[in-house]
Design an enzyme around this catalytic site. Sequence first.
Site, PDB file in Angstrom:
ATOM      1  N   CYS A 167      -1.602 -25.678  10.335  1.00 55.49           N
ATOM      2  CA  CYS A 167      -0.444 -24.373  10.375  1.00 55.49           C
ATOM      3  C   CYS A 167      -0.802 -23.225  11.325  1.00 55.49           C
ATOM      4  O   CYS A 167      -2.530 -22.834  10.999  1.00 55.49           O
ATOM      5  CB  CYS A 167      -0.522 -23.502   9.215  1.00 55.49           C
ATOM      6  N   GLU A 340      -0.580   0.559 -11.279  1.00 54.58           N
ATOM      7  CA  GLU A 340       0.646  -1.255 -11.006  1.00 54.58           C
ATOM      8  C   GLU A 340       0.476  -1.769 -12.286  1.00 54.58           C
ATOM      9  O   GLU A 340      -0.233  -1.515 -12.956  1.00 54.58           O
ATOM     10  CB  GLU A 340      -1.162  -1.393 -10.139  1.00 54.58           C
ATOM     11  N   ASP A 389       3.930   1.772  -2.291  1.00 52.71           N
ATOM     12  CA  ASP A 389       4.021   1.076  -1.572  1.00 52.71           C
ATOM     13  C   ASP A 389       4.552  -1.112  -2.364  1.00 52.71           C
ATOM     14  O   ASP A 389       3.723  -1.473  -3.061  1.00 52.71           O
ATOM     15  CB  ASP A 389       2.669   0.219  -1.321  1.00 52.71           C
ATOM     16  N   CYS A 416       7.249  -3.188   2.653  1.00 52.09           N
ATOM     17  CA  CYS A 416       7.321  -4.965   3.842  1.00 52.09           C
ATOM     18  C   CYS A 416       9.196  -5.207   3.495  1.00 52.09           C
ATOM     19  O   CYS A 416       9.640  -6.417   3.710  1.00 52.09           O
ATOM     20  CB  CYS A 416       6.912  -5.690   2.571  1.00 52.09           C
TER      21      CYS A 416
HETATM   22  N1  SAH Z   1      -0.208  -0.956  -2.312  1.00 51.87           N
HETATM   23  C1  SAH Z   1      -0.758  -2.291  -2.449  1.00 51.87           C
HETATM   24  C2  SAH Z   1      -0.420  -3.221  -3.287  1.00 51.87           C
HETATM   25  C3  SAH Z   1       1.298  -4.162  -2.835  1.00 51.87           C
HETATM   26  S1  SAH Z   1       2.213  -4.731  -3.578  1.00 51.87           S
HETATM   27  C4  SAH Z   1      -1.682  -3.111  -1.418  1.00 51.87           C
HETATM   28  O1  SAH Z   1      -1.411  -2.800   0.040  1.00 51.87           O
HETATM   29  O2  SAH Z   1      -2.563  -3.893  -1.580  1.00 51.87           O
HETATM   30  C5  SAH Z   1       3.124  -4.052  -4.382  1.00 51.87           C
HETATM   31  C6  SAH Z   1       2.531  -4.276  -5.906  1.00 51.87           C
HETATM   32  O3  SAH Z   1       3.508  -3.488  -6.640  1.00 51.87           O
HETATM   33  C7  SAH Z   1       2.265  -5.193  -6.110  1.00 51.87           C
HETATM   34  O4  SAH Z   1       1.005  -5.309  -6.343  1.00 51.87           O
HETATM   35  C8  SAH Z   1       2.995  -5.556  -7.622  1.00 51.87           C
HETATM   36  O5  SAH Z   1       2.115  -6.250  -8.883  1.00 51.87           O
HETATM   37  C9  SAH Z   1       3.459  -4.292  -7.962  1.00 51.87           C
HETATM   38  N2  SAH Z   1       4.552  -4.120  -8.942  1.00 51.87           N
HETATM   39  C10 SAH Z   1       5.641  -4.112  -9.156  1.00 51.87           C
HETATM   40  N3  SAH Z   1       6.564  -3.639  -9.603  1.00 51.87           N
HETATM   41  C11 SAH Z   1       5.886  -2.674  -9.893  1.00 51.87           C
HETATM   42  C12 SAH Z   1       5.879  -1.719 -11.137  1.00 51.87           C
HETATM   43  N4  SAH Z   1       7.298  -1.325 -11.432  1.00 51.87           N
HETATM   44  N5  SAH Z   1       5.020  -0.214 -11.408  1.00 51.87           N
HETATM   45  C13 SAH Z   1       3.930  -0.333 -10.811  1.00 51.87           C
HETATM   46  N6  SAH Z   1       3.840  -1.248 -10.297  1.00 51.87           N
HETATM   47  C14 SAH Z   1       4.210  -2.820  -9.978  1.00 51.87           C
END
Ligand code: SAH
Length: 461
Positions: A167, A340, A389, A416
Amino acid sequence: MGKDKIIPVVKNNNYIMIIDDIGTRGEGIGKIDGYTLFVEGALPKEEVEVKVLKTKKNYGFAKLLNIIKPSTNRVEPICNISKQCGGCQLQHLSYDEQLIYKQKKVENVLQRIGQVNNVKVNKTIGMDNPYYYRNKVQFPVRQGKNGNVEIGFYSERSHRIVETDTCYIQHPINEQIVKLIREFILENNISPYNEEKHRGLIRHIITRISSKNNDVNITIVINGNKLPHQDNLIKKLTTIKEVKGICININKEKTNVILGNNITTIWGETNIVDSIGNINYRISPKSFYQVNPIQTKKLYEKALEYADLSGEEIVWDAYCGIGTITLFLAKKAKKVYGVEIVKEAIEDAKQNAILNKINNVDFFVGKAEEVIKDKYEQNNIEADVIVVDPPRKGCDEELLKTIIEMNPKKAVYVSCDPATLARDVRVLMEAGYELKEVQPVDMFPQTVHVECVTVLYRQDS
Ligand code: SAH
């Protein structure tokens, strides 16, 4: 009945048409006598021969049979299964055009879903080498029709496996790993998973590699309590010197979710350590970590630039994962709080603060929409800047309400999925925030996915 439009094409017939546009899934879009057809694999300005596969009232789908006049932006895909595999939708489009496609996609979605018209969408930040960038791969392992072992990737919009050894968007070391695990399965008569019958043992192979030192963690997801002959697997996989840890994850549910709750380390280290800029991160198998380390650095630097911190600010980092953005921000802020939902990720985040000797951070496990609200209402934690995020589904409505109530000077949004970004910025703009520019970053070359970072300003700031 009489008013129904007549569909000008017939199913299974062939037509010659011109493609005018490219859709959000990378598909070519064109019209025959005013009737829209979606043609996977075709590019704008191409003259193509197609076979109509399916017709609906207002649009239909057709298969690309022959390219009569190719686009000047068409390139030969590097991968010979790019058409079958659902992983890369844009390998036939030149990389420069992929970047333009993503910029336009963000612009269109902001206009269509967010009714945002006067915002500058910058040129997509691309990669010098848009291949071999992924640090994490999840291979489904399935029982084929003849009982054979299938390891590869899903084809587009299905759970049919396209088998492959190579890949071009992931690290080449995965080839060796898959080969050895396949050998192990065959030599030890281990059953691959059968999704329909919910039987068989091995469901997924997940690998993660550190861009810092090439350390690899391998996690095998099983539909059972233990992996028979696991010592034979350890013996095989540890012949690869980069392999530093092997884990087993138990997932006995009938679900599309890849990982179950229970993870055991059967050899070596559970976590890998990576670094972005001068910050080191410990990453455990259940924690989210961006898949493209080179672009992640550019993304976080942009988020930091947008946050424009002086050292005096109180900042929230919502959806903080293992504290990646939190620690980036902490170096420039008075205090940063991270929240988180995944407990293991917060354990990583706390360790990462210690690892990097960063003291001005606090992490909480929970839903961003609940924790930030509680801390604001009950502990009077205010914020000058809030960074979000979220996963693809975007921010929870409650979180947006809390942000509006807390009224920070700035909200930095890392996204994203441009569609949910557009929906959420609309809410913040209606509450008086101003959006000036959006920066797309190409975290996922060869695919239609695009990451964005943007900042919204409170109007008096
Ligand atoms: N900012 C981090 C992660 C982004 S991904 C980075 O850049 O690495 C999005 C994250 O949101 C994931 O880790 C997921 O577990 C978390 N997540 C999903 N729903 C959520 C919620 N309701 N409250 C808090 N975190 C959440």
